[in-house]
Design an enzyme around this catalytic site. Structure first.
Site, PDB file in Angstrom:
ATOM      1  CG  HIS A 129      -1.906   0.981   1.399  1.00 26.63           C
ATOM      2  ND1 HIS A 129      -1.656   2.274   1.795  1.00 26.63           N
ATOM      3  CD2 HIS A 129      -3.243   0.901   1.191  1.00 26.63           C
ATOM      4  CE1 HIS A 129      -2.795   2.944   1.824  1.00 26.63           C
ATOM      5  NE2 HIS A 129      -3.785   2.138   1.470  1.00 26.63           N
ATOM      6  CG  ASP A 206       0.288  -2.280   5.850  1.00 30.94           C
ATOM      7  OD1 ASP A 206      -0.677  -2.388   6.624  1.00 30.94           O
ATOM      8  OD2 ASP A 206       0.248  -1.623   4.796  1.00 30.94           O
ATOM      9  CD  GLN A 209      -7.394  -4.101   4.300  1.00 28.50           C
ATOM     10  OE1 GLN A 209      -8.333  -4.749   4.748  1.00 28.50           O
ATOM     11  NE2 GLN A 209      -7.529  -2.850   3.911  1.00 28.50           N
ATOM     12  CE  LYS A 232      -7.441   0.409   6.404  1.00 26.05           C
ATOM     13  NZ  LYS A 232      -8.202   0.885   5.257  1.00 26.05           N
ATOM     14  CB  CYS A 371      -3.592   3.385  -1.480  1.00 28.41           C
ATOM     15  SG  CYS A 371      -4.618   4.796  -1.084  1.00 28.41           S
TER      16      CYS A 371
HETATM   17  C1  LIG Z   1      -2.835  -2.664   3.482  1.00 27.15           C
HETATM   18  C2  LIG Z   1      -3.093  -1.264   3.937  1.00 27.15           C
HETATM   19  N1  LIG Z   1      -2.101  -0.565   4.480  1.00 27.15           N
HETATM   20  C3  LIG Z   1      -2.272   0.679   4.936  1.00 27.15           C
HETATM   21  C4  LIG Z   1      -3.489   1.309   4.817  1.00 27.15           C
HETATM   22  C5  LIG Z   1      -3.617   2.710   5.292  1.00 27.15           C
HETATM   23  O1  LIG Z   1      -4.546   2.790   6.356  1.00 27.15           O
HETATM   24  P1  LIG Z   1      -4.926   4.230   6.918  1.00 27.15           P
HETATM   25  O2  LIG Z   1      -5.533   4.983   5.791  1.00 27.15           O
HETATM   26  O3  LIG Z   1      -5.892   3.927   8.004  1.00 27.15           O
HETATM   27  O4  LIG Z   1      -3.668   4.848   7.396  1.00 27.15           O
HETATM   28  C6  LIG Z   1      -4.553   0.628   4.240  1.00 27.15           C
HETATM   29  C7  LIG Z   1      -5.858   1.299   4.060  1.00 27.15           C
HETATM   30  O5  LIG Z   1      -6.584   1.084   3.129  1.00 27.15           O
HETATM   31  C8  LIG Z   1      -4.360  -0.699   3.797  1.00 27.15           C
HETATM   32  O6  LIG Z   1      -5.343  -1.392   3.223  1.00 27.15           O
END
Ligand SMILES: Cc1ncc(COP(=O)(O)O)c(C=O)c1O
Length: 413
Positions: A129, A206, A209, A232, A371
């Site tokens: 991401h 990370d 998810q 989430k 993203c």
């Molecule tokens: C795999 C992953 N990493 C990071 C993020 C970023 O999360 P946040 O927008 O809450 O910082 C997301 C959000 O969609 C995500 O799906």
């Protein structure tokens, strides 16, 4: 509740989410954008309301009763979140941030800016991401370090042979997404951590998810750092979590300076508060943190193994139905081996157009690059549609998705 997989009582769960009763032009909402943000159950909404009704005050600053109560609740929320992800060090290993993105930035700035330099390598994956990809990319540019990206296979899995070659003694940090928010791939981050450690590198996971959707134990994975977001997992927006091994957090410089993160200040210098407050400058995310602890209670009550199984079954069903059409391209691994989401494209229909047409049937999905622009470059498409599931979704809702896709197909025929 036991962690042995049991079917979720979806009807009872849905009663906790009144938003799911909303109708648009007479059609009941089908909310399939959970990988972006999940809905918030009543106990969490109540916790926030109750906090403001009964306990609202600044923390760590007042000697009055309200402040003391707010401080205790806020501090204990860190312990609860630590327990949720198996961090035996408790609150000292759990920093509350604004979201996953800020948690990555915290490590990249507080550790990366000081530790990385020319010759050092950060190994990421092609399915990162932007939260991790852009952050490490930019910190690498500022420090003279290099970023390398482990490729994906044709099936959308991580190429672990390539990973073993790319992670070397020059690697300082391996940063990998646990469950891809586009492919649904579940990455072997524990194995990546072992490889990283064999070469003296650190492992950043990370888990945006994964923590909301399956049992995650930071110590089993041996992650050095791990990040996720409250919004989430049934929690509120405005709160994320950085887990870090205590000795690593202790050795790091603060990321933000200001009130509450200090111990002693003079006109010349300052010393830092103990963990985790050293990394929580200014008035922190008090109500959000307390509500996140409630979200952990809610999910533990359901049982994370049950949550995982429920989502996997929906993802497999959606995958099977979508792959049965010749004009639908589905991304990522087979249906029985993925997290609770499916990204796809319908031939001849731009994903954002598809999303708008689905919206006419009150079916909410995400369309765009999610993203993950570089990953979409690898997939050879600018955008995709994505349906993602949570504890309250049903097979009937997947059927509504398929029907709405058929409407789009007719419209563009
Ligand atoms: C795999 C992953 N990493 C990071 C993020 C970023 O999360 P946040 O927008 O809450 O910082 C997301 C959000 O969609 C995500 O799906």
């Amino acid at each position: 509740m036991s962690q042995h997989a049991q079917p979720l009582d979806v009807e009872a769960i849905r009663a906790d989410f009144p938003i799911l009763q909303r109708e648009f032009d007479g059609s009941r909402l089908v909310y399939l954008d959970n990988a972006a943000t999940t809905q918030t159950p009543e106990p969490v909404v109540e916790t926030i309301a109750d906090y403001y009704r009964t306990t609202n005050a600044n923390v760590h600053r007042g000697l009055h009763q309200l402040s003391q109560e707010a401080s205790v609740a806020y501090e204990e929320a860190h312990d609860r979140v630590a327990e949720f992800v198996g961090a035996s060090g408790g609150r000292e290993e759990v920093v509350f941030t604004k979201n996953t993105t800020e948690a990555v930035n915290l490590v990249a700035y507080a550790w990366g800016l000081n530790e990385l330099g020319p010759g050092d390598e950060v190994v990421l994956t092609e399915m990162e991401h932007h939260a991790a990809l852009v952050t490490w990319q930019q910190i690498a540019k500022r420090t003279g370090a290099d970023c390398h990206y482990v490729p994906i296979t044709d099936e959308g899995r991580l190429d672990m042979d390539a990973a073993r070659e790319m992670i070397t003694d020059d690697t300082a940090m391996v940063s990998a997404v646990h469950v891809s928010n586009t492919l649904g791939t579940v990455n072997p981050v524990g194995e990546l951590a072992d490889i990283a450690h064999d070469h003296g590198a650190y492992m950043f996971v990370d888990a945006a998810q994964s923590v909301p959707n399956r049992p995650v134990d930071v110590e089993q994975l041996d992650a050095d750092f791990l990040a996720f977001s409250g919004h989430k997992m049934g929690g509120p927006t405005g709160i994320g979590v950085l887990y870090g091994k205590r000795h690593l957090l202790e050795g790091m410089e603060p990321y933000l300076y200001g009130g509450d993160m200090i111990l002693k200040v003079t006109f010349e210098d300052a010393t830092w508060n103990e963990l985790p407050w050293k990394f929580e400058a200014g008035t922190p995310v008090i109500s959000q943190g307390i509500a996140l602890a409630e979200a952990c209670d809610y999910l533990d009550e359901l049982g994370m193994a049950n949550v995982e199984r429920h989502e996997a079954a929906l993802a497999e069903y959606a995958h099977d139905r979508l792959t049965s059409f010749d004009d639908v391209e589905v991304y990522g691994p087979p249906g029985d081996d993925r997290g609770g989401l499916v990204a796809f494209n319908l031939d001849g229909v731009h994903a954002p157009d598809l999303s708008s047409i689905l919206n006419d049937s009150a079916v909410a999905i995400r369309a765009g690059d999610h993203c993950t622009q570089p990953l979409h470059d690898v997939l050879g498409t600018a955008a995709s549609a994505r349906a993602s599931f949570y504890v309250y979704n049903t097979r009937e809702e997947v059927d509504r998705l398929i029907e709405a896709i058929d409407d789009a197909r007719q419209l563009f025929a």
